[in-house]
Design an enzyme around this catalytic site. Structure first.
Site, PDB file in Angstrom:
ATOM      1  CG  ASP A  17      -2.228   0.663   1.023  1.00 58.51           C
ATOM      2  OD1 ASP A  17      -2.268   1.637   0.261  1.00 58.51           O
ATOM      3  OD2 ASP A  17      -3.223   0.257   1.639  1.00 58.51           O
ATOM      4  CG  HIS A 210      -6.406  -1.863   4.800  1.00 60.52           C
ATOM      5  ND1 HIS A 210      -5.202  -2.373   4.372  1.00 60.52           N
ATOM      6  CD2 HIS A 210      -6.559  -0.689   4.146  1.00 60.52           C
ATOM      7  CE1 HIS A 210      -4.659  -1.543   3.489  1.00 60.52           C
ATOM      8  NE2 HIS A 210      -5.458  -0.518   3.342  1.00 60.52           N
ATOM      9  CG  HIS A 212      -6.022   4.259   4.059  1.00 60.20           C
ATOM     10  ND1 HIS A 212      -4.909   4.608   3.353  1.00 60.20           N
ATOM     11  CD2 HIS A 212      -6.309   2.981   3.702  1.00 60.20           C
ATOM     12  CE1 HIS A 212      -4.533   3.592   2.590  1.00 60.20           C
ATOM     13  NE2 HIS A 212      -5.364   2.582   2.772  1.00 60.20           N
ATOM     14  CB  CYS A 243      -6.387   3.611  -3.175  1.00 54.19           C
ATOM     15  SG  CYS A 243      -6.960   2.954  -4.741  1.00 54.19           S
ATOM     16  CG  ASN A 252      -2.076   1.887   4.770  1.00 50.08           C
ATOM     17  OD1 ASN A 252      -1.524   2.237   3.754  1.00 50.08           O
ATOM     18  ND2 ASN A 252      -2.989   0.958   4.805  1.00 50.08           N
TER      19      ASN A 252
HETATM   20  N1  COA Z   1      -0.156  -9.125 -13.583  1.00 54.20           N
HETATM   21  C1  COA Z   1       0.520  -8.922 -14.734  1.00 54.20           C
HETATM   22  N2  COA Z   1      -0.052  -8.704 -15.911  1.00 54.20           N
HETATM   23  C2  COA Z   1      -1.405  -8.673 -15.936  1.00 54.20           C
HETATM   24  C3  COA Z   1      -2.161  -8.866 -14.787  1.00 54.20           C
HETATM   25  C4  COA Z   1      -1.507  -9.091 -13.577  1.00 54.20           C
HETATM   26  N3  COA Z   1      -2.175  -9.259 -12.434  1.00 54.20           N
HETATM   27  N4  COA Z   1      -3.455  -8.765 -15.106  1.00 54.20           N
HETATM   28  C5  COA Z   1      -3.531  -8.509 -16.425  1.00 54.20           C
HETATM   29  N5  COA Z   1      -2.278  -8.460 -16.929  1.00 54.20           N
HETATM   30  C6  COA Z   1      -1.908  -8.172 -18.308  1.00 54.20           C
HETATM   31  C7  COA Z   1      -2.673  -9.008 -19.295  1.00 54.20           C
HETATM   32  O1  COA Z   1      -2.004 -10.217 -19.542  1.00 54.20           O
HETATM   33  C8  COA Z   1      -2.729  -8.110 -20.499  1.00 54.20           C
HETATM   34  O2  COA Z   1      -1.444  -8.137 -21.118  1.00 54.20           O
HETATM   35  P1  COA Z   1      -1.279  -7.945 -22.689  1.00 54.20           P
HETATM   36  O3  COA Z   1      -1.735  -6.555 -22.995  1.00 54.20           O
HETATM   37  O4  COA Z   1       0.187  -8.145 -22.892  1.00 54.20           O
HETATM   38  O5  COA Z   1      -2.141  -8.996 -23.297  1.00 54.20           O
HETATM   39  C9  COA Z   1      -2.889  -6.730 -19.907  1.00 54.20           C
HETATM   40  O6  COA Z   1      -2.318  -6.835 -18.594  1.00 54.20           O
HETATM   41  C10 COA Z   1      -4.334  -6.275 -19.826  1.00 54.20           C
HETATM   42  O7  COA Z   1      -5.097  -7.307 -19.211  1.00 54.20           O
HETATM   43  P2  COA Z   1      -6.623  -7.095 -18.759  1.00 54.20           P
HETATM   44  O8  COA Z   1      -7.104  -8.348 -18.169  1.00 54.20           O
HETATM   45  O9  COA Z   1      -7.405  -6.511 -19.918  1.00 54.20           O
HETATM   46  O10 COA Z   1      -6.487  -6.053 -17.587  1.00 54.20           O
HETATM   47  P3  COA Z   1      -7.043  -4.594 -17.486  1.00 54.20           P
HETATM   48  O11 COA Z   1      -6.290  -3.698 -18.388  1.00 54.20           O
HETATM   49  O12 COA Z   1      -8.539  -4.615 -17.575  1.00 54.20           O
HETATM   50  O13 COA Z   1      -6.612  -4.194 -15.998  1.00 54.20           O
HETATM   51  C11 COA Z   1      -6.213  -4.915 -13.741  1.00 54.20           C
HETATM   52  C12 COA Z   1      -7.182  -4.891 -14.912  1.00 54.20           C
HETATM   53  C13 COA Z   1      -6.947  -5.525 -12.572  1.00 54.20           C
HETATM   54  C14 COA Z   1      -5.015  -5.758 -14.107  1.00 54.20           C
HETATM   55  C15 COA Z   1      -5.739  -3.472 -13.432  1.00 54.20           C
HETATM   56  O14 COA Z   1      -6.846  -2.624 -13.399  1.00 54.20           O
HETATM   57  C16 COA Z   1      -4.990  -3.392 -12.115  1.00 54.20           C
HETATM   58  O15 COA Z   1      -3.855  -3.848 -12.008  1.00 54.20           O
HETATM   59  N6  COA Z   1      -5.596  -2.829 -11.066  1.00 54.20           N
HETATM   60  C17 COA Z   1      -4.985  -2.804  -9.732  1.00 54.20           C
HETATM   61  C18 COA Z   1      -4.827  -1.433  -9.282  1.00 54.20           C
HETATM   62  C19 COA Z   1      -4.184  -1.380  -7.936  1.00 54.20           C
HETATM   63  O16 COA Z   1      -3.075  -1.823  -7.730  1.00 54.20           O
HETATM   64  N7  COA Z   1      -4.890  -0.778  -6.955  1.00 54.20           N
HETATM   65  C20 COA Z   1      -4.395  -0.554  -5.659  1.00 54.20           C
HETATM   66  C21 COA Z   1      -4.534  -1.711  -4.765  1.00 54.20           C
HETATM   67  S1  COA Z   1      -6.147  -1.952  -4.137  1.00 54.20           S
HETATM   68 ZN    ZN Z   2      -5.167   0.741   1.709  1.00 57.47          ZN
END
Ligand code: COA
Ligand code: ZN
Length: 313
Positions: A17, A210, A212, A243, A252
């Site tokens: 985080d 959790h 903040h 976030c 946090n």
């Molecule tokens: N780790 C690594 N690569 C990942 C992945 C992961 N967890 N999830 C998806 N990918 C890759 C896919 O393989 C794809 O790759 P490509 O373009 O080479 O084919 C690309 O990322 C897009 O995949 P997709 O499933 O369409 O993901 P998205 O673009 O809709 O994004 C998340 C969805 C969930 C991956 C993204 O929104 C995210 O990481 N969110 C987390 C945000 C965060 O950290 N928030 C704070 C914590 S709560």
């Molecule tokens: Zn948090």
């Protein structure tokens, strides 16, 4: 101190985080030094990284290296955050046996954070639990409900939504539940009321909170959750965190201050505050310009503070 001798479990989330918001990208070696020194200070439960695409959070491009390195640190129960099935598979592949999934009670926040509806995230969790079961390995798959006390985008979040998600996630195979105030909207009365219901619903499944400290109520909310019966809390060294997908998010609850509050009233955490403060100095030097918070770091421990070793001796 053995884990089961603690009154309260503090789970460090600064490496996850905390680091997802900072400008400086640390090396894997620095992250692992941070982990090893935390273990030495008695912090054995650490969220060491997040399995997200490197283009979403570049800080976690080395998630595999950090997780593998953390698994080699004796005494460390390493966990990682995962936002989807792909992330969970990466975490399982590297050999982690604690994996924290997160979805948001607020559909609007979920859409911003993971680009799908909360209902779709629930479906993803079902697939993750299925993948875990197929592996046949002992993996503690936890599920976190973010924005459980309100959302900067959607506003009010109904208790019934949170409780419904807790029930669904446990039915789907969650072995641990974390209730998160992602944006610092919670107040102690609200925390007490919701956590009583969550604990009743969760039964034997462990529940953590959790918080903040965005609006200064972080530690008051810990007290309210303790009163309700919660015994595990996420916290972040120096109060780093927030976030990136929630407007005006800040850090946090601060690990040092939280440990001080608990130990000062006789609740053991197994954590040495002086060592925490020394680690904080190192991390602060690595992350120039980041907003470190904390009353104990500023004012020091009171002369009257009784160190846990002194009690044991
Ligand atoms: N780790 C690594 N690569 C990942 C992945 C992961 N967890 N999830 C998806 N990918 C890759 C896919 O393989 C794809 O790759 P490509 O373009 O080479 O084919 C690309 O990322 C897009 O995949 P997709 O499933 O369409 O993901 P998205 O673009 O809709 O994004 C998340 C969805 C969930 C991956 C993204 O929104 C995210 O990481 N969110 C987390 C945000 C965060 O950290 N928030 C704070 C914590 S709560
Ligand atoms: Zn948090």
């Amino acid at each position: 101190m053995k884990d089961n001798e603690r009154d309260v479990e503090i789970r460090e989330v600064g490496l996850r985080d905390g680091l997802q918001m900072v400008r400086t990208i640390l090396t894997s070696a620095q992250k692992l030094e941070w982990c090893a020194r935390l273990v030495d200070a008695g912090v054995t439960d650490i969220e060491v990284t997040s399995f997200v695409p490197p283009k979403v959070v570049p800080q976690f491009a080395d998630a595999v290296e950090v997780a593998a390195g953390a698994l080699a640190i004796e005494g460390l129960h390493a966990a990682a955050l995962v936002p989807n099935l792909k992330g969970a598979q990466r975490a399982f592949d590297v050999g982690l046996n604690k994996v924290h999934y997160v979805l948001s009670a607020s559909n609007e926040h979920n859409l911003k954070n993971v680009r799908r509806s909360t209902a779709e995230s629930v479906e993803d969790f079902v697939r993750i639990a299925g993948a875990r079961d197929e592996l046949g390995r002992h993996i503690v798959l936890g599920a976190g409900v973010a924005t459980a006390f309100g959302c900067t985008i959607a506003g009010k979040v109904e208790e019934s939504i949170v409780l419904g998600l807790v029930e669904t996630l446990i039915e789907a195979g969650a072995r641990e539940i974390t209730i998160a105030d992602t944006v610092g909207y919670a107040n102690p009365a609200q925390v007490y009321a919701l956590m009583r219901q969550v604990l009743t619903l969760a039964g034997p499944v462990p529940v953590a909170c959790h918080f903040h400290d965005t609006r200064g109520l972080g530690l008051a909310n810990v007290m309210a959750a303790l009163d309700a019966g919660v015994r595990a809390f996420d916290a972040s060294l120096g109060g780093l965190g927030g976030c990136p997908f929630a407007p005006n998010a800040t850090g946090n609850i601060n690990t040092e201050d939280t440990v001080f509050m608990l130990e000062a009233q006789g609740l053991s955490t197994g954590i040495d505050i002086d060592r925490l403060l020394a680690i904080r100095e190192t991390i602060a030097a690595w992350l120039p310009g980041e907003p470190f918070t904390g009353a104990i770091a500023r004012a020091g421990l009171p002369k009257t503070f009784v160190h846990p070793e002194a009690i044991a001796a």
